[in-house]
Every structure is written in structure tokens, then in C-alpha cells.
Write an enzyme that holds these catalytic residues in place. Structure first.
Site, PDB file in Angstrom:
ATOM      1  N   LYS A  35      24.080  -5.181 -11.692  1.00 36.73           N
ATOM      2  CA  LYS A  35      23.858  -6.544 -11.190  1.00 36.73           C
ATOM      3  C   LYS A  35      24.610  -7.562 -12.037  1.00 36.73           C
ATOM      4  O   LYS A  35      25.262  -8.475 -11.512  1.00 36.73           O
ATOM      5  CB  LYS A  35      22.357  -6.863 -11.186  1.00 36.73           C
ATOM      6  CG  LYS A  35      21.578  -6.108 -10.123  1.00 36.73           C
ATOM      7  CD  LYS A  35      20.086  -6.373 -10.239  1.00 36.73           C
ATOM      8  CE  LYS A  35      19.295  -5.606  -9.184  1.00 36.73           C
ATOM      9  NZ  LYS A  35      17.838  -5.856  -9.294  1.00 36.73           N
ATOM     10  N   SER A  51      18.381  -7.566 -14.221  1.00 37.01           N
ATOM     11  CA  SER A  51      17.089  -6.910 -14.404  1.00 37.01           C
ATOM     12  C   SER A  51      16.736  -6.118 -13.160  1.00 37.01           C
ATOM     13  O   SER A  51      17.073  -6.514 -12.045  1.00 37.01           O
ATOM     14  CB  SER A  51      16.007  -7.962 -14.694  1.00 37.01           C
ATOM     15  OG  SER A  51      14.787  -7.347 -15.031  1.00 37.01           O
ATOM     16  N   ASP A  52      16.069  -4.999 -13.369  1.00 35.59           N
ATOM     17  CA  ASP A  52      15.598  -4.194 -12.252  1.00 35.59           C
ATOM     18  C   ASP A  52      14.328  -3.482 -12.690  1.00 35.59           C
ATOM     19  O   ASP A  52      14.193  -3.132 -13.868  1.00 35.59           O
ATOM     20  CB  ASP A  52      16.653  -3.170 -11.815  1.00 35.59           C
ATOM     21  CG  ASP A  52      16.314  -2.568 -10.461  1.00 35.59           C
ATOM     22  OD1 ASP A  52      16.552  -3.247  -9.449  1.00 35.59           O
ATOM     23  OD2 ASP A  52      15.791  -1.443 -10.427  1.00 35.59           O
ATOM     24  N   GLN A  53      13.407  -3.276 -11.767  1.00 31.44           N
ATOM     25  CA  GLN A  53      12.114  -2.705 -12.140  1.00 31.44           C
ATOM     26  C   GLN A  53      11.641  -1.684 -11.117  1.00 31.44           C
ATOM     27  O   GLN A  53      11.861  -1.855  -9.916  1.00 31.44           O
ATOM     28  CB  GLN A  53      11.068  -3.816 -12.250  1.00 31.44           C
ATOM     29  CG  GLN A  53       9.705  -3.342 -12.718  1.00 31.44           C
ATOM     30  CD  GLN A  53       8.711  -4.494 -12.762  1.00 31.44           C
ATOM     31  OE1 GLN A  53       8.342  -5.058 -11.738  1.00 31.44           O
ATOM     32  NE2 GLN A  53       8.300  -4.848 -13.953  1.00 31.44           N
ATOM     33  N   GLY A  88      14.505  -2.431 -16.396  1.00 31.22           N
ATOM     34  CA  GLY A  88      15.836  -2.431 -16.997  1.00 31.22           C
ATOM     35  C   GLY A  88      16.251  -3.870 -17.242  1.00 31.22           C
ATOM     36  O   GLY A  88      16.084  -4.730 -16.376  1.00 31.22           O
TER      37      GLY A  88
END
Length: 197
Positions: free
Chosen positions: A52, A68-70, A105
């Protein structure tokens, strides 16, 4: 200071970042978020957070970009966004009385120097035992169908929990600010020593 960009369309992440009193803009990254073959959840969120940030850098070559990633993980399986009442009921029924681990992340990419910092932050939620009636009441009250794991911890979702375990409660909402502050400091941004114009 370089332009700070939050690479997310999430209003919740933007609210969290605003706590740090930094000027920033938001840009929604358009990437394929499909998992790769045999990719572990922590590998997935770290890769997507970095992807991203790099995607946004294509249009913003002199910026600090936060990616960010979750995912929510129950018994080794990723719990996605339910999308509807039936799937949310299924997710909360499975989570009831169990531990769900949220893996977030986080990436900070300096597109001017091509410097990438990234990590995975972990936060555990222990769910209360929940009856079908309690799950129904929660879902019809809050309708968290676009939230991973079928709840909003920043809202009425707190009623579902028996215990929270982690370094930073902001991580549960999708942006671990304590770790982000460390990454920003590595790029020379001290959130406690900001200069006003």
C-alpha cells in the site's frame, strides 16, 4: 517536513493518526489484497502494508507514507469482514469463549530515500461466552458487517470481551500508534517536539 500520507480509506485509522497532532493527508491505495499461496497471516499483513505504501509512492515521490493492513485470526484461520448478518453470526459464534489474535501490518515508507520500515503488531482479544440472543442483540444494535471479526472494539463491541491483551489498544482498531511513533522517530519526526509554522 515531508508530506505525511496515511495510505488508507479507513476513517477509524484517520481518527487514530489525528491523535498525534501531525498534519497528514489520506490517500486510498488500490492494490490486490488477495493472499498468496501458503502465505501466513503475519506475512500477508506485512506484505500488504508495504505494498500500500509503495503504491501511493508512485504518485507521491517525496513523502512519508504509512501503510497498514489487519487480519483477525481464530484457530489459525483468518476472519474477514462478514459483509452480512448471517456471516457475522457465524463469526461471533465461533469466537465466543475463544481467543482471537489481531495482526496489524504497519509500514512507514520514505519515498524520497526509498527507505522502508515495517513490522507486525499483535493484539489478543478473549471473548466472553455468548448466547445466540446476545450475539443477535449485539449485531442488530451495532451492525459491524464491514469490520474484521464482526465487531467494533471502539464501540459497543467492548461488551463482547472478557480480556484484552496487547501493547497498544489502538492496534485493535487498525493503527498501532506506539510503534508508529517509533518508526516516525527513525525518520526524524518527533511527535513531542513539533514546530508550528
Amino acid at each position: 517536513m515531508q508530506t505525511l500520507i496515511l495510505g488508507s480509506s479507513s476513517p477509524f485509522r484517520a481518527e487514530l493518526l489525528a491523535k498525534l497532532h501531525l498534519d497528514f493527508i489520506t490517500v486510498s491505495p488500490d492494490i490486490d489484497e488477495s493472499p498468496q499461496a501458503d502465505e501466513k497471516p503475519e506475512q500477508l499483513v506485512k506484505r500488504l502494508a508495504e505494498a500500500k505504501a509503495r503504491k501511493i509512492a508512485e504518485q507521491h515521490p517525496d513523502s512519508l507514507i504509512i501503510g497498514s493492513d489487519q487480519v483477525a485470526v481464530l484457530n489459525g484461520h483468518i476472519m474477514g469482514k462478514p459483509g452480512n448478518y448471517a456471516k457475522a453470526t457465524e463469526q461471533l459464534s465461533a469466537a465466543a469463549g475463544n481467543k482471537v489474535t489481531f495482526m496489524t501490518g504497519l509500514a512507514l515508507y520514505n519515498s524520497a530515500s526509498d527507505s522502508m520500515q515495517s513490522l507486525v503488531d499483535y493484539f489478543e482479544v478473549i471473548f466472553r461466552p455468548l448466547s445466540a440472543a446476545q450475539i443477535d442483540f449485539y449485531l442488530t444494535t451495532e451492525q459491524p458487517y464491514q469490520c474484521a471479526g464482526s465487531f467494533k472494539s471502539e464501540g459497543f463491541g467492548i461488551s463482547l470481551f472478557q480480556e484484552l491483551r496487547g501493547q497498544d489498544p489502538n492496534s485493535l482498531i487498525g493503527l498501532p500508534l506506539i510503534r508508529l511513533i517509533e518508526l516516525l522517530a527513525n525518520e526524524g519526526v518527533d511527535v513531542l517536539a513539533q514546530q508550528s509554522d
